[in-house]
Design a protein around this motif. Structure first.
Motif, short mmCIF file in Angstrom:
data_model
loop_
_atom_site.label_atom_id
_atom_site.label_comp_id
_atom_site.label_asym_id
_atom_site.label_seq_id
_atom_site.Cartn_x
_atom_site.Cartn_y
_atom_site.Cartn_z
N MET A 1 -3.67 -18.42 -3.33
CA MET A 1 -1.65 -18.27 -3.90
C MET A 1 -1.18 -17.26 -3.63
SD MET A 1 -0.17 -19.75 -6.03
CE MET A 1 1.83 -19.81 -7.02
N ASN A 2 -2.07 -15.70 -3.67
CA ASN A 2 -0.87 -14.68 -2.94
C ASN A 2 -1.03 -14.46 -1.36
OD1 ASN A 2 -0.10 -11.93 -3.49
ND2 ASN A 2 -2.20 -11.39 -2.65
N LEU A 3 -1.15 -15.64 -0.73
CA LEU A 3 -1.23 -15.52 0.39
C LEU A 3 0.39 -16.91 0.70
CD1 LEU A 3 -1.84 -15.44 4.02
CD2 LEU A 3 -3.11 -17.51 3.20
N LEU A 4 0.15 -18.18 -0.03
CA LEU A 4 1.45 -18.70 0.22
C LEU A 4 2.82 -18.20 0.07
CD1 LEU A 4 2.16 -21.53 0.23
CD2 LEU A 4 1.66 -21.82 -2.26
N LEU A 5 2.63 -17.07 -1.22
CA LEU A 5 3.53 -16.59 -2.16
C LEU A 5 3.95 -15.41 -0.77
CD1 LEU A 5 5.61 -16.47 -3.98
CD2 LEU A 5 3.78 -14.47 -4.81
N THR A 6 2.76 -14.35 -0.33
CA THR A 6 3.38 -13.69 0.49
C THR A 6 4.19 -14.38 2.14
OG1 THR A 6 1.69 -12.58 -0.10
CG2 THR A 6 2.61 -12.31 2.41
N SER A 7 3.64 -15.97 1.94
CA SER A 7 3.82 -16.53 3.70
C SER A 7 5.08 -16.97 2.90
CB SER A 7 3.26 -17.55 4.06
OG SER A 7 2.02 -17.31 4.17
N LEU A 8 6.02 -17.70 1.79
CA LEU A 8 6.97 -18.17 1.53
C LEU A 8 8.17 -16.56 1.47
CD1 LEU A 8 8.52 -20.64 0.56
CD2 LEU A 8 8.01 -19.71 -1.64
N LEU A 9 7.67 -16.05 1.34
CA LEU A 9 8.50 -14.75 1.36
C LEU A 9 9.22 -13.85 2.82
CD1 LEU A 9 10.18 -12.47 -0.31
CD2 LEU A 9 7.86 -10.79 -0.46
N MET A 10 8.27 -14.21 2.99
CA MET A 10 8.04 -13.33 4.94
C MET A 10 8.88 -14.32 5.49
SD MET A 10 5.49 -12.74 7.68
CE MET A 10 3.84 -12.59 6.62
N PHE A 11 9.13 -16.95 4.80
CA PHE A 11 9.87 -17.06 6.01
C PHE A 11 11.01 -16.78 5.46
CE2 PHE A 11 11.36 -21.36 6.01
CZ PHE A 11 10.95 -20.99 7.32
N VAL A 12 11.63 -16.36 4.28
CA VAL A 12 13.10 -16.31 3.70
C VAL A 12 13.33 -14.84 4.26
CG1 VAL A 12 14.01 -15.98 1.48
CG2 VAL A 12 12.22 -17.77 1.44
N VAL A 13 12.57 -13.75 4.22
CA VAL A 13 13.41 -12.56 4.88
C VAL A 13 13.49 -13.05 6.38
CG1 VAL A 13 12.69 -10.76 4.76
CG2 VAL A 13 12.00 -11.39 2.71
N ILE A 47 6.15 -17.90 12.48
CA ILE A 47 6.09 -16.58 12.39
C ILE A 47 4.43 -16.46 10.74
CG2 ILE A 47 6.50 -14.42 11.70
CD1 ILE A 47 8.64 -14.93 13.10
N VAL A 48 5.34 -17.41 10.25
CA VAL A 48 4.11 -17.41 9.72
C VAL A 48 2.77 -18.05 9.67
CG1 VAL A 48 3.31 -19.14 7.09
CG2 VAL A 48 5.78 -18.25 7.74
N ILE A 49 2.55 -19.30 10.43
CA ILE A 49 1.12 -19.21 11.25
C ILE A 49 0.36 -18.24 11.00
CG2 ILE A 49 0.48 -21.07 12.80
CD1 ILE A 49 2.53 -23.13 12.15
N PHE A 50 1.17 -17.68 12.45
CA PHE A 50 0.61 -16.68 13.44
C PHE A 50 0.16 -15.45 12.24
CE2 PHE A 50 3.20 -18.00 17.52
CZ PHE A 50 1.35 -17.89 18.16
N TYR A 51 0.88 -15.23 11.05
CA TYR A 51 0.70 -14.13 9.87
C TYR A 51 -0.49 -14.80 9.48
CZ TYR A 51 0.60 -12.46 5.16
OH TYR A 51 0.32 -11.21 4.27
N MET A 52 -0.96 -16.52 9.20
CA MET A 52 -1.99 -16.79 8.28
C MET A 52 -3.34 -16.76 9.29
SD MET A 52 -0.92 -20.35 6.15
CE MET A 52 0.31 -19.99 4.81
N ILE A 53 -2.87 -16.70 10.52
CA ILE A 53 -4.25 -16.81 11.35
C ILE A 53 -4.78 -15.49 10.76
CG2 ILE A 53 -4.71 -17.04 13.75
CD1 ILE A 53 -2.90 -19.19 14.26
N ALA A 54 -3.60 -14.66 11.43
CA ALA A 54 -3.79 -13.17 10.96
C ALA A 54 -5.53 -12.10 10.38
CB ALA A 54 -3.17 -12.17 11.87
N ASN A 55 -3.90 -13.17 8.87
CA ASN A 55 -4.88 -12.23 7.51
C ASN A 55 -6.54 -13.77 7.38
OD1 ASN A 55 -4.81 -11.45 5.48
ND2 ASN A 55 -3.98 -13.85 4.11
N GLN A 56 -6.66 -14.27 8.38
CA GLN A 56 -7.88 -14.80 7.75
C GLN A 56 -9.38 -13.85 9.00
OE1 GLN A 56 -8.97 -17.23 5.80
NE2 GLN A 56 -6.70 -16.86 5.19
#
Length: 58
Positions: A1-13, A47-56
Motif C-alpha cells: 500500500m505504501n509503494l502504491l501511494l508513493t508511486s501515485l504521489l510521484m506520478f502527480v508531482v 518513471i513510476v515503473i522504474f521506481y517500482m523496479i528500483a524499489n524491489q
C-alpha cells in the motif's frame, strides 16, 4: 500500500512539474507548441515503473 501511494504521489508531482516547465519553456520559445498530454503521461508511467523496479532491487 505504501509503494502504491508513493508511486501515485510521484506520478502527480511529475505531471505538475512537467506541466510548469513545459509552459515556462513554451512561453520563451519562438515556436509555440501545445502541451503534449500523451507524452507526459507515458513519461510519468515510465518513471513510476522504474521506481517500482528500483524499489524491489534495493
Amino acid at each position: 500500500m505504501n509503494l502504491l501511494l508513493t508511486s501515485l504521489l510521484m506520478f502527480v508531482v511529475f505531471e505538475i512539474v512537467y506541466l510548469i516547465t513545459d509552459r515556462l519553456l513554451n512561453h520563451f520559445s519562438k515556436t509555440k507548441k501545445p502541451f503534449n498530454f500523451k507524452y507526459a503521461i507515458i513519461m510519468g508511467i515510465l518513471i513510476v515503473i522504474f521506481y517500482m523496479i528500483a524499489n524491489q532491487i534495493y
